[in-house]
Design a protein around this motif. Structure first.
Motif, PDB file in Angstrom:
ATOM      1  N   UNK A  82      33.906  11.583  20.703  1.00 40.65           N
ATOM      2  CA  UNK A  82      32.832  11.780  21.677  1.00 40.65           C
ATOM      3  C   UNK A  82      32.058  13.071  21.406  1.00 40.65           C
ATOM      4  N   UNK A  83      32.758  14.115  20.973  1.00 36.72           N
ATOM      5  CA  UNK A  83      32.112  15.402  20.720  1.00 36.72           C
ATOM      6  C   UNK A  83      31.156  15.345  19.534  1.00 36.72           C
ATOM      7  N   UNK A  84      31.415  14.428  18.600  1.00 36.84           N
ATOM      8  CA  UNK A  84      30.579  14.336  17.400  1.00 36.84           C
ATOM      9  C   UNK A  84      29.633  13.146  17.435  1.00 36.84           C
ATOM     10  N   UNK A  85      29.589  12.465  18.569  1.00 36.05           N
ATOM     11  CA  UNK A  85      28.696  11.307  18.721  1.00 36.05           C
ATOM     12  C   UNK A  85      27.279  11.796  18.995  1.00 36.05           C
ATOM     13  N   UNK A  86      26.415  11.656  18.030  1.00 36.88           N
ATOM     14  CA  UNK A  86      25.038  12.157  18.168  1.00 36.88           C
ATOM     15  C   UNK A  86      24.224  11.362  19.185  1.00 36.88           C
ATOM     16  N   UNK A  87      24.755  10.224  19.643  1.00 30.88           N
ATOM     17  CA  UNK A  87      24.048   9.431  20.646  1.00 30.88           C
ATOM     18  C   UNK A  87      24.265   9.972  22.057  1.00 30.88           C
ATOM     19  N   UNK A  88      25.203  10.894  22.209  1.00 32.05           N
ATOM     20  CA  UNK A  88      25.443  11.499  23.522  1.00 32.05           C
ATOM     21  C   UNK A  88      24.207  12.312  23.902  1.00 32.05           C
ATOM     22  N   UNK A  89      23.697  12.085  25.104  1.00 36.11           N
ATOM     23  CA  UNK A  89      22.463  12.765  25.511  1.00 36.11           C
ATOM     24  C   UNK A  89      22.738  13.966  26.404  1.00 36.11           C
ATOM     25  N   UNK A  90      23.977  14.496  26.338  1.00 39.21           N
ATOM     26  CA  UNK A  90      24.299  15.694  27.097  1.00 39.21           C
ATOM     27  C   UNK A  90      25.153  16.623  26.241  1.00 39.21           C
ATOM     28  N   UNK A  91      25.214  17.876  26.631  1.00 37.17           N
ATOM     29  CA  UNK A  91      26.045  18.839  25.924  1.00 37.17           C
ATOM     30  C   UNK A  91      27.505  18.591  26.282  1.00 37.17           C
ATOM     31  N   UNK A  92      28.369  18.627  25.278  1.00 38.26           N
ATOM     32  CA  UNK A  92      29.785  18.408  25.523  1.00 38.26           C
ATOM     33  C   UNK A  92      30.576  19.674  25.191  1.00 38.26           C
ATOM     34  N   UNK A  93      31.627  19.905  25.974  1.00 39.78           N
ATOM     35  CA  UNK A  93      32.519  21.034  25.743  1.00 39.78           C
ATOM     36  C   UNK A  93      33.946  20.500  25.729  1.00 39.78           C
ATOM     37  N   UNK A  94      34.657  20.749  24.653  1.00 41.61           N
ATOM     38  CA  UNK A  94      36.053  20.339  24.541  1.00 41.61           C
ATOM     39  C   UNK A  94      36.918  21.324  25.328  1.00 41.61           C
ATOM     40  N   UNK A  95      37.809  20.795  26.162  1.00 40.75           N
ATOM     41  CA  UNK A  95      38.686  21.635  26.983  1.00 40.75           C
ATOM     42  C   UNK A  95      40.132  21.270  26.650  1.00 40.75           C
ATOM     43  N   UNK A  96      40.836  22.194  26.006  1.00 43.26           N
ATOM     44  CA  UNK A  96      42.201  21.929  25.588  1.00 43.26           C
ATOM     45  C   UNK A  96      42.871  23.258  25.237  1.00 43.26           C
TER      46      UNK A  96
END
Length: 304
Positions: free
Chosen positions: A119-133
């Motif tokens: 999901x973090x590398x999916x360029x089709x995502x139209x929002x900013x993503x932040x990995x939380x771990x």
């Protein structure tokens, strides 16, 4: 632009399940363990709200690990050391609650880390993503990664992510059950790659110099590499390809194609290789005898 937190729900579920447990000594040498499900749920909800406020996010994705894991088909030793560990007694129920009440994402044959990385590398995502771990492996994923144990935010470039992956391939990960080059730790690996170049040829030569093979190196590269969007088919929910070194030609790809084909496309859900083989796993003989004993108890059948 909206922000979406890609949360490693495996960590939250385990943490909450441990906190919810309590041991009671009823009398000398007589102990029981019980767990408060409500406490576990509250812990997870509070954690998620903390993350949303701190990172000013609007949405969340809670990612969980499937019991079946494609990496075990490639390497049966992958995380095999965890088969003897006692898990918190409500962990399974907590994960089920996350799926049902928090729209938890559990994708066939994948770990939570893979789901998040895809999901973090999916360029089709139209929002900013932040990995939380808290998993250091996310340093191999380009994007923003928040380590909530250390309260650190990492902005990982594609170049940094690729370099970290090569370092991990050299060092291996004893916790996850795959070894790298003997006596090569993170400092040595980084020094070597900086001197000889962050290239696959450098990694392969390091393995060959100690009597190992390039295939050993590639296997560890697959163990260390989290799947990214270009490795995954969203239409069929299956792996479409594994990571391949940039210098590989058609003849090199053909050599590894049997291993790749073993884990791509639709996998057999009953393939025992996908599952962690616990020393406490129930055998068919156990189950057959259990039926006999049950029937005897109910008076329907004499087990003799």
């Amino acid at each position: 632009m909206n922000k979406t937190l890609l949360i490693d729900a495996d960590v939250l579920a385990f943490e909450a399940s441990v906190i919810a447990e309590e041991s009671i000594e009823w009398k000398e040498e007589m102990w029981t363990v019980h767990a408060d499900m409500a406490l576990a749920k509250a812990r997870i909800v509070n954690r998620v709200e903390e993350f949303k406020q701190k990172l000013q996010a609007d949405d969340i994705v809670m990612a969980l690990t499937d019991r079946a894991n494609y990496r075990r088909v490639l390497n049966p030793d992958y995380k095999s050391n965890r088969s003897k560990s006692r898990l918190p007694i409500i962990l399974k129920q907590v994960k089920k609650w996350i799926i049902e009440e928090m729209d938890g994402q559990l994708w066939p044959n994948l770990e939570a880390d893979d789901v998040i990385s895809i999901l973090a590398t999916d360029k089709k995502m139209d929002e900013e993503t932040i990995i939380v771990s808290i998993d250091k492996d996310f340093k191999s994923v380009p994007g923003i990664y928040y380590d909530f144990n250390k309260d650190e935010t990492h902005h990982v470039s594609e170049e940094d992510a690729d370099r970290y992956h090569l370092i991990q391939t050299l060092t291996g990960d004893a916790v996850d059950g795959y070894s790298g080059v003997p006596k090569v730790g993170a400092v040595t690996a980084k020094r070597l790659l900086e001197k000889e170049g962050y290239e696959w040829e450098t990694v392969a030569k390091c393995y060959e110099d100690v009597g190992m093979t390039e295939n050993d190196a590639l296997m560890n590269a697959w163990m260390a590499r989290l799947l990214q969007a270009d490795n995954y088919c969203f239409r069929t929910n299956t792996i479409k390809k594994l990571w391949t070194p940039r210098n590989y030609q058609t003849k090199d790809i053909l050599k590894i194609s049997p291993q790749v084909l073993d884990v791509t496309g639709t996998l057999d859900a009953d393939d025992p290789r996908l599952f962690l083989q616990s020393p406490y796993a129930r055998s068919p003989k156990d189950l057959k005898m259990a039926v006999n004993f049950t029937e005897t108890t109910t008076g329907e059948k004499d087990s003799r």
